[in-house]
Scaffold this active site. Structure first.
Site, PDB file in Angstrom:
ATOM      1  N   ASP A  22       0.821  -1.215   0.000  1.00 35.59           N
ATOM      2  CA  ASP A  22       0.000   0.000   0.000  1.00 35.59           C
ATOM      3  C   ASP A  22       0.859   1.271   0.000  1.00 35.59           C
ATOM      4  O   ASP A  22       1.956   1.288   0.550  1.00 35.59           O
ATOM      5  CB  ASP A  22      -0.887  -0.021   1.259  1.00 35.59           C
ATOM      6  CG  ASP A  22      -2.035   0.959   1.153  1.00 35.59           C
ATOM      7  OD1 ASP A  22      -2.287   1.486   0.055  1.00 35.59           O
ATOM      8  OD2 ASP A  22      -2.674   1.203   2.189  1.00 35.59           O
ATOM      9  N   ARG A  26       0.142   7.592  -2.873  1.00 38.55           N
ATOM     10  CA  ARG A  26       0.649   8.709  -2.055  1.00 38.55           C
ATOM     11  C   ARG A  26       2.123   8.994  -2.350  1.00 38.55           C
ATOM     12  O   ARG A  26       2.566  10.125  -2.354  1.00 38.55           O
ATOM     13  CB  ARG A  26       0.446   8.394  -0.562  1.00 38.55           C
ATOM     14  CG  ARG A  26      -0.942   8.761  -0.083  1.00 38.55           C
ATOM     15  CD  ARG A  26      -1.274   8.100   1.219  1.00 38.55           C
ATOM     16  NE  ARG A  26      -1.534   6.683   1.006  1.00 38.55           N
ATOM     17  CZ  ARG A  26      -1.595   5.783   1.972  1.00 38.55           C
ATOM     18  NH1 ARG A  26      -1.381   6.143   3.219  1.00 38.55           N
ATOM     19  NH2 ARG A  26      -1.861   4.528   1.700  1.00 38.55           N
ATOM     20  N   ASN A  70     -10.707  -2.965  -6.234  1.00 32.26           N
ATOM     21  CA  ASN A  70      -9.876  -2.062  -7.055  1.00 32.26           C
ATOM     22  C   ASN A  70     -10.453  -1.778  -8.452  1.00 32.26           C
ATOM     23  O   ASN A  70     -10.010  -0.852  -9.133  1.00 32.26           O
ATOM     24  CB  ASN A  70      -8.435  -2.586  -7.192  1.00 32.26           C
ATOM     25  CG  ASN A  70      -7.612  -2.416  -5.936  1.00 32.26           C
ATOM     26  OD1 ASN A  70      -6.688  -3.182  -5.675  1.00 32.26           O
ATOM     27  ND2 ASN A  70      -7.934  -1.411  -5.111  1.00 32.26           N
ATOM     28  N   SER A 193      -8.372  -4.866   5.097  1.00 32.94           N
ATOM     29  CA  SER A 193      -8.918  -4.636   3.752  1.00 32.94           C
ATOM     30  C   SER A 193      -9.274  -5.933   3.006  1.00 32.94           C
ATOM     31  O   SER A 193      -8.899  -6.097   1.844  1.00 32.94           O
ATOM     32  CB  SER A 193      -7.936  -3.806   2.912  1.00 32.94           C
ATOM     33  OG  SER A 193      -7.717  -2.564   3.517  1.00 32.94           O
TER      34      SER A 193
HETATM   35  C1  FPP Z   1      -2.111   0.079  -3.287  1.00 31.52           C
HETATM   36  O1  FPP Z   1      -1.595   1.373  -3.260  1.00 31.52           O
HETATM   37  C2  FPP Z   1      -1.545  -0.608  -4.429  1.00 31.52           C
HETATM   38  C3  FPP Z   1      -2.255  -1.216  -5.416  1.00 31.52           C
HETATM   39  C4  FPP Z   1      -3.737  -1.262  -5.432  1.00 31.52           C
HETATM   40  C5  FPP Z   1      -1.601  -1.825  -6.565  1.00 31.52           C
HETATM   41  C6  FPP Z   1      -0.381  -2.589  -6.209  1.00 31.52           C
HETATM   42  C7  FPP Z   1       0.245  -3.066  -7.426  1.00 31.52           C
HETATM   43  C8  FPP Z   1       1.547  -3.144  -7.617  1.00 31.52           C
HETATM   44  C9  FPP Z   1       2.569  -2.814  -6.614  1.00 31.52           C
HETATM   45  C10 FPP Z   1       2.042  -3.708  -8.897  1.00 31.52           C
HETATM   46  C11 FPP Z   1       1.987  -5.194  -8.745  1.00 31.52           C
HETATM   47  C12 FPP Z   1       2.697  -5.840  -9.769  1.00 31.52           C
HETATM   48  C13 FPP Z   1       2.974  -7.146  -9.779  1.00 31.52           C
HETATM   49  C14 FPP Z   1       3.775  -7.640 -10.891  1.00 31.52           C
HETATM   50  C15 FPP Z   1       2.524  -8.075  -8.727  1.00 31.52           C
HETATM   51  P1  FPP Z   1      -2.570   2.595  -3.518  1.00 31.52           P
HETATM   52  O2  FPP Z   1      -2.606   2.866  -4.964  1.00 31.52           O
HETATM   53  O3  FPP Z   1      -3.906   2.285  -2.905  1.00 31.52           O
HETATM   54  O4  FPP Z   1      -1.852   3.721  -2.771  1.00 31.52           O
HETATM   55  P2  FPP Z   1      -2.530   4.948  -2.005  1.00 31.52           P
HETATM   56  O5  FPP Z   1      -3.304   4.356  -0.873  1.00 31.52           O
HETATM   57  O6  FPP Z   1      -1.359   5.738  -1.565  1.00 31.52           O
HETATM   58  O7  FPP Z   1      -3.391   5.659  -3.011  1.00 31.52           O
END
Ligand code: FPP
Length: 237
Positions: A22, A26, A70, A193
């Site tokens: 996560d 940000r 998502n 979550s």
């Molecule tokens: C949560 O951060 C992250 C995700 C929903 C996506 C995670 C995906 C990756 C790291 C790529 C994965 C790739 C592979 C190959 C497994 P957020 O976007 O919710 O962050 P925020 O809470 O700061 O907005």
């Protein structure tokens, strides 16, 4: 100085580490970058951490790449995460080099067809690998997983008295694996979550303010030390 040096106690590693990756959005916002740049950075962190965990002997790891919730994100962002996943799956040499056994957990039907095929191929190609077992959760939701398991049990005509904890576990995506005993969530959020909600019944948790793209081996080490401390019984039971 005493002649008897105290033996350094062995660090106790978790059997199965689960991570909620996560904070990508940000991280990007802080740098005035688009959210997609955050996911690209998060994907690099994911690869580095998986490689490191495999190297230090973690046997099972599960990462949350995309949840059932998502899909509510803008199409551009969803497509971007799918694109990162597609690219990762096409780069098959990395699995061979690392000896990591790959498995995808979550509902596949809703994913682009080529990704479903690449997932099946990556699982098949790595099925005999003896390194870390890496689950990547894509279109995954814990409640959805339990509902799917219950449906399978009912469809098999199972009598009510035969429904046990064990039977439900055997019908989850993670069937046959040890439950995660350690869950890591960076980025200052203190929630599960809908992640591995059945399997995490007895798990230890580790939270940190660091955003996922900045999460490095030293953070994993810190988390693992904390796990080991909690599990050291100092000669007791
Ligand atoms: C949560 O951060 C992250 C995700 C929903 C996506 C995670 C995906 C990756 C790291 C790529 C994965 C790739 C592979 C190959 C497994 P957020 O976007 O919710 O962050 P925020 O809470 O700061 O907005």
């Amino acid at each position: 100085m005493s002649l008897f040096r105290k033996a350094k106690p062995e660090r106790i590693l978790p059997q199965h580490v689960a991570i909620i990756m996560d904070g990508n959005g940000r991280w990007a916002k802080k740098r005035h970058l688009p959210r997609t740049a955050g996911h690209a950075a998060g994907s690099k962190t994911f690869k580095d951490i998986a490689r490191y965990a495999n190297k230090i002997g973690i046997k099972y790891m599960t990462v949350y790449a995309f949840s059932t919730e998502n899909w509510k994100r803008p199409k551009e962002e969803v497509d971007n995460i799918m694109g990162i996943l597609r690219q990762y799956l096409k780069d098959t040499d990395q699995f061979k080099e690392e000896n990591i056994k790959l498995q995808f957990i979550g509902g596949r039907d809703r994913l682009p067809e080529d990704i479903q095929e690449l997932m099946a191929k990556a699982e098949d190609d790595s099925k005999d690998f003896t390194g870390m077992h890496l689950n990547i959760a894509v279109n995954y939701g814990g409640r959805d997983e339990i509902v799917t398991a219950v449906k399978k049990i009912i469809e098999a005509g199972t009598p009510a008295e035969e429904v046990t904890d064990e039977l439900i576990s055997q019908n989850l995506y993670t069937a046959g694996q040890p439950d995660p005993d350690f869950i890591i969530r960076p980025s200052g959020e203190y929630r599960l979550s809908n992640y591995l909600i059945w399997q995490s019944a007895y798990a230890e948790f580790w939270f940190s303010d660091v955003l996922w793209p900045e999460f490095g081996p030293r953070h994993l080490e810190e988390a693992l030390d904390s796990f080991s401390e909690r599990n050291r019984r100092f000669g007791g039971v």
